[in-house]
Scaffold this motif. Structure first.
Motif, PDB file in Angstrom:
ATOM      1  N   VAL A 152      31.803  40.143  37.797  1.00  0.00           N
ATOM      2  CA  VAL A 152      33.790  40.277  37.300  1.00  0.00           C
ATOM      3  C   VAL A 152      33.868  38.993  37.571  1.00  0.00           C
ATOM      4  CG1 VAL A 152      35.561  41.575  38.389  1.00  0.00           C
ATOM      5  CG2 VAL A 152      34.040  42.591  37.433  1.00  0.00           C
ATOM      6  N   ARG A 153      33.286  38.385  39.001  1.00  0.00           N
ATOM      7  CA  ARG A 153      33.415  36.992  39.487  1.00  0.00           C
ATOM      8  C   ARG A 153      33.149  36.273  38.309  1.00  0.00           C
ATOM      9  NH1 ARG A 153      30.032  35.505  44.824  1.00  0.00           N
ATOM     10  NH2 ARG A 153      31.425  36.159  45.516  1.00  0.00           N
ATOM     11  N   HIS A 156      36.626  36.065  36.302  1.00  0.00           N
ATOM     12  CA  HIS A 156      37.643  35.041  36.897  1.00  0.00           C
ATOM     13  C   HIS A 156      37.181  33.681  36.411  1.00  0.00           C
ATOM     14  CE1 HIS A 156      40.069  38.237  39.119  1.00  0.00           C
ATOM     15  NE2 HIS A 156      38.458  39.341  39.358  1.00  0.00           N
ATOM     16  N   ARG A 157      35.825  33.161  36.462  1.00  0.00           N
ATOM     17  CA  ARG A 157      35.670  31.799  36.368  1.00  0.00           C
ATOM     18  C   ARG A 157      36.012  31.263  34.672  1.00  0.00           C
ATOM     19  NH1 ARG A 157      31.114  32.215  40.253  1.00  0.00           N
ATOM     20  NH2 ARG A 157      29.603  33.229  38.799  1.00  0.00           N
ATOM     21  N   ALA A 159      38.780  33.836  33.607  1.00  0.00           N
ATOM     22  CA  ALA A 159      39.500  33.218  33.654  1.00  0.00           C
ATOM     23  C   ALA A 159      40.835  32.377  33.551  1.00  0.00           C
ATOM     24  CB  ALA A 159      40.384  34.559  34.058  1.00  0.00           C
ATOM     25  N   ASP A 160      39.825  31.497  35.272  1.00  0.00           N
ATOM     26  CA  ASP A 160      40.743  30.145  35.144  1.00  0.00           C
ATOM     27  C   ASP A 160      40.500  28.999  33.985  1.00  0.00           C
ATOM     28  OD1 ASP A 160      41.034  31.241  37.342  1.00  0.00           O
ATOM     29  OD2 ASP A 160      39.316  30.720  39.003  1.00  0.00           O
ATOM     30  N   THR A 184      47.301  40.420  34.658  1.00  0.00           N
ATOM     31  CA  THR A 184      46.251  39.436  35.431  1.00  0.00           C
ATOM     32  C   THR A 184      44.805  39.350  36.172  1.00  0.00           C
ATOM     33  OG1 THR A 184      46.859  42.048  36.426  1.00  0.00           O
ATOM     34  CG2 THR A 184      48.597  40.681  36.136  1.00  0.00           C
ATOM     35  N   ARG A 185      45.215  39.596  37.141  1.00  0.00           N
ATOM     36  CA  ARG A 185      43.357  39.102  37.678  1.00  0.00           C
ATOM     37  C   ARG A 185      43.046  41.185  38.149  1.00  0.00           C
ATOM     38  NH1 ARG A 185      40.767  35.086  38.959  1.00  0.00           N
ATOM     39  NH2 ARG A 185      41.854  33.258  39.095  1.00  0.00           N
ATOM     40  N   GLU A 186      44.046  41.965  38.410  1.00  0.00           N
ATOM     41  CA  GLU A 186      43.673  43.039  39.398  1.00  0.00           C
ATOM     42  C   GLU A 186      43.484  43.988  37.692  1.00  0.00           C
ATOM     43  OE1 GLU A 186      46.273  41.141  39.655  1.00  0.00           O
ATOM     44  OE2 GLU A 186      45.990  40.848  41.337  1.00  0.00           O
ATOM     45  N   LEU A 188      42.272  42.542  35.488  1.00  0.00           N
ATOM     46  CA  LEU A 188      40.637  41.799  34.686  1.00  0.00           C
ATOM     47  C   LEU A 188      39.553  42.937  35.536  1.00  0.00           C
ATOM     48  CD1 LEU A 188      39.496  39.853  33.140  1.00  0.00           C
ATOM     49  CD2 LEU A 188      39.365  38.734  34.747  1.00  0.00           C
ATOM     50  N   ASP A 189      39.690  43.138  36.414  1.00  0.00           N
ATOM     51  CA  ASP A 189      38.911  43.675  37.344  1.00  0.00           C
ATOM     52  C   ASP A 189      38.671  44.763  37.187  1.00  0.00           C
ATOM     53  OD1 ASP A 189      38.555  41.528  39.838  1.00  0.00           O
ATOM     54  OD2 ASP A 189      40.221  42.350  40.720  1.00  0.00           O
TER      55      ASP A 189
END
Length: 504
Positions: A152-153, A156-157, A159-160, A184-186, A188-189
């Motif tokens: 998941v991390r 997020h990278r 996505a940034d 959203t990030r939520e 995405l998790d």
């Protein structure tokens, strides 16, 4: 080139159980391949775990193994049969995944088995998104911004770097299983966790969203002499964001100018060469921005696919049969087209008719399932209809679904007539199985195709063609007015040209 004399025994892997995302089309393809290879005098060994197929009929191959489709099981078969070659491109994603695993484990090299049609490197270039993007960039073609994530991390990278919304696709799954969208990030998790659990490799592609873009597919064939033909162009009625197996599709492509088609055709030739599929058929998917015309290469299947079976039936060009013969050394100009028996397969089919495919869902058998159509395929089958025009083929396909519909007209029912225009316009924005009927009901009520195009992102041309059906229905109803004598020959002729059946 003549067929290869150094090959005597060829192993074919089937696609296994019929499931959503991989069904009878691969039985069709595998059966064609078995017949084609035996016709050329090769000994065929077939392995498939599903006995309820034509390809597992004892007459289809000299040796048929009803065994689990695992690397361990196939290694034992290879050890016993000692085939000269493996043809992995006719058993769907299952066959391709197994061929890749057999090569990675060194099993093919250990027993001196050659992978024909598509070798390990070509499969990796098509299936590994980073390698695919590098290959496309080297060929001068654009792809959506993306990256692979194993955690998941990692997602997020990515996505940034790319930004939201994002499409998440698990690696090496069938029919888009486990795919999702994140705004959203939520989200995405949640989506990423599910994708990692679904993927056999515990990784997923995190990709720039192209929702609402126009979607196209080209069925392409290449031989060992680097001759390339485009067998069929397919346009999705639905925009990007819905799995092509859940989309209404039309062949040939309807809304491309000849100049745009030639650009896409040239791109497809570059793709199959860049990936390195030596021989056989590949399905290449493109997205085009509806306003700017920007074209992106979405993905490529280095194998016979679901769309290949559709293209074969739509054009009469036997893709799986030709692919099998190309894999053993023939070139396209040496093989006759099955329709004319004289025209070589190096000539691209030209369609003077329209083919429409509509998926068939069975949500009544899966209570509680989300009926929204997205990147994960949910249809259990499909129908195909042929007509001189898009309206004719569309209405014939609706009748073929065997859901009690006689076509688009005459099917109002309380569910639609009881809805207000505002409710229909709100509902039509959702990609649901009944959206086609909702669109038609809106057109009957006078909603403009432009308003529907804005809501659905479906190309205006398709909606305008459906408007013609609605106008014909209005004229027939007004002209007959309860009396058969007032249904003129001209009205009947127009109705038939737009796909109206006798019951309508």
């Amino acid at each position: 080139m003549p067929k290869r004399k150094d090959l005597h025994k060829i192993l074919i892997i089937g696609s296994g159980p019929i499931i959503i995302g991989q069904a009878c089309e691969f039985d069709y393809s595998g059966t064609q391949a078995c017949k084609a290879l035996r016709e050329e005098g090769y000994e065929v060994v077939l392995v498939n775990s599903n006995p309820a197929t034509i390809m597992t009929d004892p007459d289809m191959a000299q040796r048929v193994y009803l065994e689990p489709l695992t690397a361990e099981s196939i290694e034992r078969i290879i050890q016993r049969e000692r085939p000269d070659a493996l043809l992995p491109t006719l058993g769907g994603q299952t066959g391709l995944n197994l061929a890749l695993e057999l090569a990675e484990r060194g099993i093919l090299s250990r027993y001196n088995v050659e992978s024909i049609g598509a070798k390990k490197r070509a499969i990796e270039r098509a299936e590994d998104r980073d390698l695919f993007r590098e290959s496309m960039a080297a060929a001068g073609l654009e792809t959506p911004a993306s990256g692979y994530a194993a955690t998941v991390r990692d997602a997020h990278r990515i996505a940034d770097r790319i930004g939201f919304p994002l499409i998440v696709r698990p690696s090496l799954t069938l029919g888009g299983t486990g795919a999702g969208i994140a705004y959203t990030r939520e989200q995405l998790d949640r989506v990423m966790t599910h994708a990692l659990e679904t993927s056999p490799r515990n990784e997923a592609l995190v990709e720039q969203s192209v929702l609402g873009w126009k979607e196209y597919e080209l069925e392409v064939m290449r031989d060992g002499a680097d001759n390339v033909v485009v067998v069929c162009s397919i346009e999705n009625f639905d925009p990007m964001g819905i799995h092509t197996g859940d989309s209404i599709t039309v062949a040939p492509a309807q809304t491309l100018s000849d100049r745009e088609y030639q650009v896409m055709r040239d791109a497809a030739v570059k793709v199959i060469r860049a990936i390195g599929v030596e021989t056989g058929g590949s399905n290449i998917q493109f997205a085009i921005h509806p306003h700017t015309g920007q074209m992106l290469v979405i993905e490529m299947n280095p194998r016979v696919s679901r769309s290949s079976a559709l293209a074969s039936k739509a054009t009469g060009f036997p893709i799986a049969k030709i692919a099998a013969k190309l894999a053993v050394g023939y070139t396209l100009n040496e093989l006759p087209n099955d329709i004319t028996r004289e025209t070589p397969a190096s000539f691209e089919p030209t369609l003077d008719y329209v083919v429409v495919k509509i998926p068939r869902w069975a949500f009544e058998k899966f209570p509680g399932v989300d009926r929204t159509l997205f990147a994960q395929m949910k249809s259990v089958g499909e129908v195909m209809a042929i007509g001189r025009t898009f309206p004719e083929a569309l209405q014939k396909a609706v009748r073929s679904l065997e859901t009690g519909l006689h076509g688009l007209s005459g099917n109002d029912g309380e569910a639609l007539t009881g809805m207000s225009e505002a409710e229909i316009l709100e509902k039509v924005a959702e990609p649901l199985p009944e959206r086609l009927l909702l669109i038609y009901e809106a057109l009957k009520r006078g909603v403009s195709p432009h308003a529907l195009a804005e809501k659905t992102k479906i190309d205006l041309w398709f909606l305008d063609q459906m408007r013609l059906i609605a106008e014909t229905e209005r004229r027939v109803v007004r002209g007959s007015n309860g009396s058969r004598r007032r249904l003129t020959q001209e009205m009947l002729w127009e109705a038939k040209q737009r796909g109206f059946g006798d019951a309508q």
